[in-house]
Write a protein that holds these residues in place. Structure first.
Motif, short mmCIF file in Angstrom:
data_model
loop_
_atom_site.label_atom_id
_atom_site.label_comp_id
_atom_site.label_asym_id
_atom_site.label_seq_id
_atom_site.Cartn_x
_atom_site.Cartn_y
_atom_site.Cartn_z
N LEU A 113 88.71 17.82 8.41
CA LEU A 113 89.44 18.53 9.46
C LEU A 113 90.83 17.92 9.55
O LEU A 113 90.98 16.69 9.42
N GLY A 114 91.83 18.77 9.76
CA GLY A 114 93.19 18.25 9.77
C GLY A 114 94.13 19.01 10.68
O GLY A 114 93.76 20.02 11.31
N SER A 115 95.36 18.51 10.74
CA SER A 115 96.40 19.15 11.55
C SER A 115 97.73 19.07 10.83
O SER A 115 97.94 18.18 9.98
N LYS A 116 98.61 19.98 11.18
CA LYS A 116 99.94 20.03 10.56
C LYS A 116 100.97 20.28 11.66
O LYS A 116 100.90 21.29 12.37
N LEU A 117 101.91 19.35 11.82
CA LEU A 117 102.94 19.44 12.84
C LEU A 117 104.28 19.79 12.19
O LEU A 117 104.80 19.01 11.38
N PHE A 118 104.83 20.95 12.53
CA PHE A 118 106.06 21.44 11.90
C PHE A 118 107.28 20.85 12.60
O PHE A 118 107.56 21.17 13.77
N LEU A 119 108.02 20.02 11.88
CA LEU A 119 109.29 19.49 12.40
C LEU A 119 110.41 20.50 12.20
O LEU A 119 111.31 20.62 13.04
N THR A 120 110.37 21.20 11.07
CA THR A 120 111.26 22.33 10.77
C THR A 120 110.42 23.39 10.07
O THR A 120 109.22 23.20 9.85
N ARG A 121 111.03 24.47 9.68
CA ARG A 121 110.30 25.51 8.95
C ARG A 121 109.88 25.05 7.57
O ARG A 121 108.95 25.59 6.98
N LYS A 122 110.56 24.04 7.04
CA LYS A 122 110.29 23.58 5.67
C LYS A 122 109.66 22.20 5.59
O LYS A 122 109.29 21.75 4.51
N LEU A 123 109.50 21.51 6.72
CA LEU A 123 108.98 20.15 6.71
C LEU A 123 107.94 19.97 7.81
O LEU A 123 108.18 20.32 8.96
N ALA A 124 106.79 19.40 7.43
CA ALA A 124 105.72 19.17 8.41
C ALA A 124 105.06 17.81 8.16
O ALA A 124 105.04 17.31 7.03
N LEU A 125 104.53 17.24 9.23
CA LEU A 125 103.70 16.03 9.13
C LEU A 125 102.25 16.45 9.15
O LEU A 125 101.86 17.36 9.89
N THR A 126 101.42 15.80 8.33
CA THR A 126 100.01 16.17 8.24
C THR A 126 99.12 14.95 8.50
O THR A 126 99.51 13.81 8.24
N ALA A 127 97.93 15.21 9.00
CA ALA A 127 96.92 14.18 9.21
C ALA A 127 95.55 14.83 9.08
O ALA A 127 95.35 15.98 9.50
N ASN A 128 94.60 14.13 8.48
CA ASN A 128 93.25 14.67 8.37
C ASN A 128 92.21 13.56 8.30
O ASN A 128 92.52 12.41 7.96
N ILE A 129 90.98 13.93 8.62
CA ILE A 129 89.84 13.02 8.53
C ILE A 129 88.70 13.76 7.85
O ILE A 129 88.46 14.94 8.12
N GLY A 130 88.01 13.08 6.93
CA GLY A 130 86.92 13.71 6.21
C GLY A 130 85.95 12.69 5.65
O GLY A 130 86.09 11.49 5.87
N TYR A 131 84.97 13.20 4.91
CA TYR A 131 83.98 12.32 4.28
C TYR A 131 83.76 12.80 2.85
O TYR A 131 83.37 13.95 2.63
N ASP A 132 84.02 11.92 1.90
CA ASP A 132 83.87 12.25 0.49
C ASP A 132 82.43 11.99 0.07
O ASP A 132 81.93 10.86 0.19
N ILE A 133 81.74 13.01 -0.43
CA ILE A 133 80.34 12.90 -0.86
C ILE A 133 80.31 12.86 -2.39
O ILE A 133 80.62 13.86 -3.05
N GLU A 134 79.94 11.72 -2.95
CA GLU A 134 79.92 11.53 -4.39
C GLU A 134 78.52 11.80 -4.94
O GLU A 134 77.53 11.29 -4.42
N PHE A 135 78.44 12.62 -5.99
CA PHE A 135 77.14 12.98 -6.57
C PHE A 135 76.75 12.10 -7.77
O PHE A 135 75.71 12.31 -8.36
N GLY A 136 77.58 11.15 -8.12
CA GLY A 136 77.14 10.20 -9.14
C GLY A 136 78.11 10.04 -10.28
O GLY A 136 78.43 10.99 -10.98
#
Length: 232
Positions: free
Chosen positions: A182-205
């Motif tokens: 899940l994440g978010s994107k904050l637009f500082l301008t129309r061409k530039l944004a800050l992003t942040a996300n949190i997740g869980y990587d599930i490795e199958f081997g």
């Protein structure tokens, strides 16, 4: 008829260009890793070394969480965004002893390159002050290429003795994974944004075949990331 077809293609391309958006993102963050087999391997090596080394021998690193770095190239249209992603990961285990006469270090280093696809769906939007803020869900299937290296060094200060060994345990392997986030994107301008996300990587081997056995390298774990996105 020929002219109509050309006009139709031009109209389609223009429409796509007007409603679509290409992006390049860079994020850095934090990754934790299970590494059950690798921790057992390090513990076994530690038990064997205890019989020949002084009592001060210690496991000083046991495949800890470490910094990750990612780059994404994506295409967004309406609420959907998809593209390709690449992530660099690293961790390791280390046994060490040091005193006035010298030092001993035995080290296993793992590096992982996660390369795959990403799909995002934008769930809602709001504002943070005057800046637009978007929230999204994401899923990323990928293949992870793993490299394991082993190195041991002995230094004896009296006599200026230095010995080094690289074992044939060094090998490469690949495995599959999926990363929901899940994440978010904050637009500082129309061409530039800050992003942040949190997740869980599930490795199958990802299995590494050594001279003695087969080890599973498990990159599964929490992922926290933050960075910036440039849009075109």
């Amino acid at each position: 008829m020929y002219k109509i077809s050309i006009y139709s293609i031009l109209f389609l391309v223009t429409t796509l260009g007007a409603n679509a958006q290409f992006s390049v993102s860079y994020t850095a963050g934090y990754g934790s890793y299970k590494m059950g087999d690798m921790k057992k391997l390090l513990e076994s090596a530690f038990q064997m070394e205890q019989g020949t080394m002084p009592a001060g021998l210690r496991i000083v690193d046991n495949f800890p969480a470490y910094v990750t770095q990612s780059v994404d190239f994506t295409y967004k249209r309406d609420r959907m965004e998809w593209g390709v992603t690449g992530t660099f990961m690293t961790t390791g285990g280390k046994i060490a002893y040091s005193d006035y006469s010298g030092k001993y270090v035995e080290k296993l280093t793992l590096t992982g390159y996660r390369i795959g696809a990403t799909y995002r769906y934008y769930l809602s939007e709001g504002k943070l002050g005057k800046f637009p803020l978007l929230f999204y869900g994401e899923v990323s299937p990928a293949v992870t290429f793993t490299n394991l290296k082993y190195r041991a060094t002995v230094d004896i200060y009296e006599g200026n003795i230095h010995e080094e060994a690289n074992d044939n345990v060094s090998t490469k392997a690949k495995g599959w994974s999926v990363l929901p986030a899940l994440g978010s994107k904050l637009f500082l301008t129309r061409k530039l944004a800050l992003t942040a996300n949190i997740g869980y990587d599930i490795e199958f081997g990802s299995k590494l075949s050594t001279t003695s056995n087969t080890l599973r390298v498990d990159w599964s774990g929490l992922r926290l990331n933050g960075g910036a996105t440039i849009m075109f």
